[in-house]
Design a protein around this motif. Sequence first.
Motif, PDB file in Angstrom:
ATOM      1  N   ASN A   1       0.826  -1.200   0.000  1.00 16.39           N
ATOM      2  CA  ASN A   1       0.000   0.000   0.000  1.00 16.39           C
ATOM      3  C   ASN A   1       0.864   1.254   0.000  1.00 16.39           C
ATOM      4  OD1 ASN A   1      -2.302   1.639   0.222  1.00 16.39           O
ATOM      5  ND2 ASN A   1      -2.254   1.582   2.465  1.00 16.39           N
ATOM      6  N   ASN A   2       0.658   2.116  -0.971  1.00 14.73           N
ATOM      7  CA  ASN A   2       1.330   3.418  -1.021  1.00 14.73           C
ATOM      8  C   ASN A   2       2.847   3.302  -0.983  1.00 14.73           C
ATOM      9  OD1 ASN A   2       1.406   6.242  -1.141  1.00 14.73           O
ATOM     10  ND2 ASN A   2       1.463   6.447   1.092  1.00 14.73           N
TER      11      ASN A   2
ATOM     12  N   GLN B   1       5.398   3.591   2.343  1.00 16.37           N
ATOM     13  CA  GLN B   1       5.879   4.806   2.998  1.00 16.37           C
ATOM     14  C   GLN B   1       5.580   4.746   4.503  1.00 16.37           C
ATOM     15  OE1 GLN B   1       7.663   7.215   1.607  1.00 16.37           O
ATOM     16  NE2 GLN B   1       7.619   6.154  -0.348  1.00 16.37           N
TER      17      GLN B   1
END
Length: 323
Positions: free
Chosen positions: A148-149, A152
């Motif tokens: 996810n993402n 980060q």
Amino acid sequence: MSFSDAELEAHCDEIIKDPAIRNRVVVLCEGDSTPFKPTANAARIKAFAETTQDSAFYYRAIPEWWRTTRRPEPSFYVCGNQENVIKAYCYLNAKHQTVQPSESYLSLNKLFALIDIDLNNKKIPKGDYPFKDLWSIYQDLYQHGKVNNGGQGHAIWVTGLLHKEAYFLIPEMQDMLSQHYGLDLPSLYQNMLQDMNNRQDIRDNFTKAKNRIHHHHLSNSPSIEDFQNNWLDSFTHPQATEADKDALAYILLTFAKSKPEWERIKSPNGSKMSPKAEINTNYRNQLCFRIAKEFYAKEAPDSEHHLPRFFNRLSQAFKSPPQ
């Protein structure tokens, strides 16, 4: 057996004062709990990264795109079991902040850990880390089975599949495993499926672990037995596409035990000169090294596979100011 607290701290003290980690990403992972022998620092890092299976696999999975840059390769350190890896991360973080700059070659923004998610949740000691346990890291790090993402905000990573060994048995490995090693992944998957009945930790954590596959219709299975029947019916259905089967394989690898099935793989070549167990271990090691170099290391930074995304996250540490 794993490190005692005293051994672990001594192990970490060696890491933090080693000039070879200067400006390097340091990755703590599970594996051999034997304390380092007093060898030259740079040679010790290289030897452990290349000969200890967990770190050796990850070392060989360093992407080809990374090796074309001028960035130094990540240094991998094995720290024992899940709990010890967490302790090592927290100890190094705290130690670096209390010693003189000349006594630590570590950069905190380049310190990471990579841990199998497994089925037993482990707490993160209270402190500055924003997640309280491994399961909460997993829930934030993965969405619909994908990173996810870009990961980060995560320095402590957990695997998206249950064990490191699951990454050796993903559907993309079928051609290599069948052509060169005579292994049939659908058969291995069905063995893993049946083995779920024998695993008390799967029974104890089945309901919670199902949250990891909430994006798939099999998450509606109320029991392990229902999951097994539904998975097999879906996998063997005459109208199931290859994409359907691949998705089912990933669902299985997310919370069924792959390590026992991996450890049943044996070398076809016997030898009277070496113990049989050693032959089979070496055979599996060479196989996992090949998977690392010929598949994972060739993936692009934006690959949907978990390990290439992990390395992409590591590379971003060079864009952050040192701490």
